[in-house]
Motif scaffolding. Sequence first.
Motif, short mmCIF file in Angstrom:
data_model
loop_
_atom_site.label_atom_id
_atom_site.label_comp_id
_atom_site.label_asym_id
_atom_site.label_seq_id
_atom_site.Cartn_x
_atom_site.Cartn_y
_atom_site.Cartn_z
N VAL A 79 -16.26 -3.09 9.73
CA VAL A 79 -15.45 -2.32 8.77
C VAL A 79 -14.01 -2.81 8.76
O VAL A 79 -13.39 -2.93 7.70
N LEU A 80 -13.45 -3.10 9.94
CA LEU A 80 -12.08 -3.61 10.00
C LEU A 80 -11.96 -4.96 9.32
O LEU A 80 -10.96 -5.24 8.64
N THR A 81 -12.97 -5.82 9.48
CA THR A 81 -12.94 -7.12 8.82
C THR A 81 -12.97 -6.97 7.31
O THR A 81 -12.20 -7.62 6.58
N ILE A 82 -13.86 -6.09 6.83
CA ILE A 82 -13.92 -5.85 5.38
C ILE A 82 -12.61 -5.24 4.89
O ILE A 82 -12.09 -5.61 3.83
N SER A 83 -12.04 -4.31 5.66
CA SER A 83 -10.76 -3.69 5.28
C SER A 83 -9.66 -4.74 5.23
O SER A 83 -8.81 -4.73 4.32
N PHE A 84 -9.67 -5.64 6.21
CA PHE A 84 -8.65 -6.68 6.22
C PHE A 84 -8.79 -7.59 5.00
O PHE A 84 -7.78 -8.00 4.41
N CYS A 85 -10.01 -7.91 4.63
CA CYS A 85 -10.23 -8.75 3.44
C CYS A 85 -9.73 -8.05 2.19
O CYS A 85 -9.06 -8.66 1.34
N ILE A 86 -10.05 -6.75 2.06
CA ILE A 86 -9.57 -5.99 0.89
C ILE A 86 -8.05 -5.94 0.88
O ILE A 86 -7.40 -6.15 -0.16
N PHE A 87 -7.46 -5.67 2.06
CA PHE A 87 -6.00 -5.61 2.16
C PHE A 87 -5.37 -6.95 1.79
O PHE A 87 -4.37 -7.00 1.07
N SER A 88 -5.97 -8.04 2.27
CA SER A 88 -5.43 -9.37 1.98
C SER A 88 -5.52 -9.68 0.50
O SER A 88 -4.58 -10.25 -0.09
N LEU A 89 -6.63 -9.30 -0.13
CA LEU A 89 -6.77 -9.53 -1.57
C LEU A 89 -5.75 -8.71 -2.36
O LEU A 89 -5.14 -9.22 -3.32
N ARG A 90 -5.56 -7.46 -1.94
CA ARG A 90 -4.60 -6.61 -2.66
C ARG A 90 -3.17 -7.10 -2.48
O ARG A 90 -2.38 -7.10 -3.43
N ILE A 91 -2.83 -7.50 -1.26
CA ILE A 91 -1.45 -7.95 -1.03
C ILE A 91 -1.19 -9.29 -1.71
O ILE A 91 -0.09 -9.58 -2.17
N THR A 92 -2.25 -10.11 -1.82
CA THR A 92 -2.11 -11.37 -2.57
C THR A 92 -1.86 -11.09 -4.04
O THR A 92 -0.95 -11.68 -4.65
N ALA A 93 -2.67 -10.18 -4.61
CA ALA A 93 -2.49 -9.84 -6.02
C ALA A 93 -1.11 -9.23 -6.27
O ALA A 93 -0.44 -9.55 -7.27
N ALA A 94 -0.65 -8.36 -5.35
CA ALA A 94 0.66 -7.73 -5.51
C ALA A 94 1.78 -8.76 -5.40
O ALA A 94 2.73 -8.75 -6.20
N GLY A 95 1.67 -9.64 -4.40
CA GLY A 95 2.71 -10.66 -4.24
C GLY A 95 2.80 -11.59 -5.43
O GLY A 95 3.91 -11.92 -5.90
N LEU A 96 1.65 -12.01 -5.96
CA LEU A 96 1.67 -12.90 -7.12
C LEU A 96 2.17 -12.18 -8.37
O LEU A 96 2.82 -12.79 -9.23
N GLU A 97 1.86 -10.88 -8.48
CA GLU A 97 2.36 -10.12 -9.63
C GLU A 97 3.89 -10.00 -9.57
O GLU A 97 4.58 -10.17 -10.60
#
Length: 576
Positions: free
Chosen positions: A270-288
């Motif tokens: 669950v932590l690995t999946i959460s980290f992947c979701i967090f990384s995807l969201r922070i990537t999208a936010a940073g690029l935006e």
Amino acid sequence: MFARFLSTLLLLTGTLTTSAAFSSAPGFLSPTKVETKEVENKESPRFMMKRFVEILNNSDVDTAFPYVEFPKGTGLEERRVLIEDLIEVLNKRGNIDIALISNNPAGNTNDNPDPNIEKIGTITGEGNNLAVTLRYSEDKSRKGWRFSSDFMERIPDIAAALHNNGFENKLPPQLVKHEVFGIKAWQALGLILIIAISVLAAMIIAYILYFLMKVLARKILHVTVPSQIFMGFMTPLRLFAGLSLFRSLVLYLDTDLEFRQNLAYFEAIVLTISFCIFSLRITAAGLELWRLSYERQGKHNATAMLVPLQKLITVLIFVLGAISLMRNLGFDVTAIIAGLGIGGVAIALAGQKTVENLFGGISIIMDQPVRVGDFGKFGDTMGTIEDIGLRSTKVRTLDRTLVSIPNAEFSHMTLENFEKRDKFKWAAQLGVRQDTTSDQMRFLLMQIKELMLSHPMVYNEPARVRFTAFGDSALTIGLFAYIRASNNEENLAIVEDLNLRVLDIIRDAGTDLAYPSQTLYLQRSGGVTAEKITKAEEKIAAIRSTTGFPQPHYPASWAESRVDTLEFPDIDELKE
């Protein structure tokens, strides 16, 4: 708010109670049954600990003797009691991840100066944690890894503390004797309570972090970040906070080591999946935010590189997440990582030029030395940038031909961007007739200097006009100044106005431009009329009789009265 709380509660409860139910099922993720792709060495610390987990599950004291290095002077009965205490302490307070234990017969040589000592986990206590250590033994009875005697000496004290502070002694017998999902009833109730507390605390912590991120973004970035960007972080933040708190509290339920080990598998997933979701969201936010920043700066072409960059980072996150999940499930990922490394090298070598051009294009777009529409000199090519692509940059030359330059080469060129000029240079060499007198020359220099100072489109510093040389057929005057202009067309219009005014000044001074030729004078030339000479001499005499000529230093009192006194049409008004 309640809907989010309920969904998070259901997610965590479902995940963790499912792990509890399956952990009690025979063979599910059990070290005695699970078959991993990694071949385990029977002489390694990991193999020894997996065999000892079977002893913990069965509380088999007699079988545990060969796995323990007893302190000197302990008798048989003392050893039996010591093993019973060891089983209880490991089951209730042991924090050991079997997947992280070395599979090397020599152990992990980097974690301890003594190569015969191996640290495999910790015992959680009220004070400092105690390291669980193994020692390699050459004893004939059992050659291999055993619990070290130093570690075993501390076990009685920890066991006594558990007995004195035993929570079970204060509970009704029904909660201790009955089991649910393979654990005691009071532990099952405690597990549900911990899940509820973890979910509620996760909600609170996530919202606190949400508001902190908004405040910090406003103060650091000086922009108002859209709320939907931060809302994307809420789910992974709740999972991070909830699982972290859950892992800390569940240790106090005194569940056995196998249960906690199996629970740790699900937590890691669950932590690995959460980290992947967090990384995807922070990537999208940073690029935006990056895109908004580029648009504010007018760098619209730079945003074109953000889409492929986001795809590349997304693929990287998924690959790392998959490798982490496989590692948590017990697979040997060493070969996979080595294969990815070799594959990456092969791809890089095969497409070396393509990769160079790709990164060259990224550096051009991010660094912005030129933009589409800029005119300049790029290496030996002069023209206007028409397109900046992933592979090449296209330049439209003055001959209207289109030149494509690979980005790898373009990024290493000397780039002279004419559009980046903050001012335009005006430099000229004037040659006046050699029969110009010294007084006429002084008057001429003074008038041109006054023109530079009074013209509103000429910078006062450095506005220079000097009598620089005696030429073969002319007296040379050097002019140098900077023009206030935003583009070349505007600059040409200003230079044209200055040149016409300088030509009038030369003629009014009673002289004229010289021609680069040799002339044999048989009589005085009629090129300069006597009337102009007379007027110039009268002006010169008037200057001599009053203030005198300002050369060679042009005093500030003389210059200040002449700054920006000429009339020049406003460029913006002419455009309208």
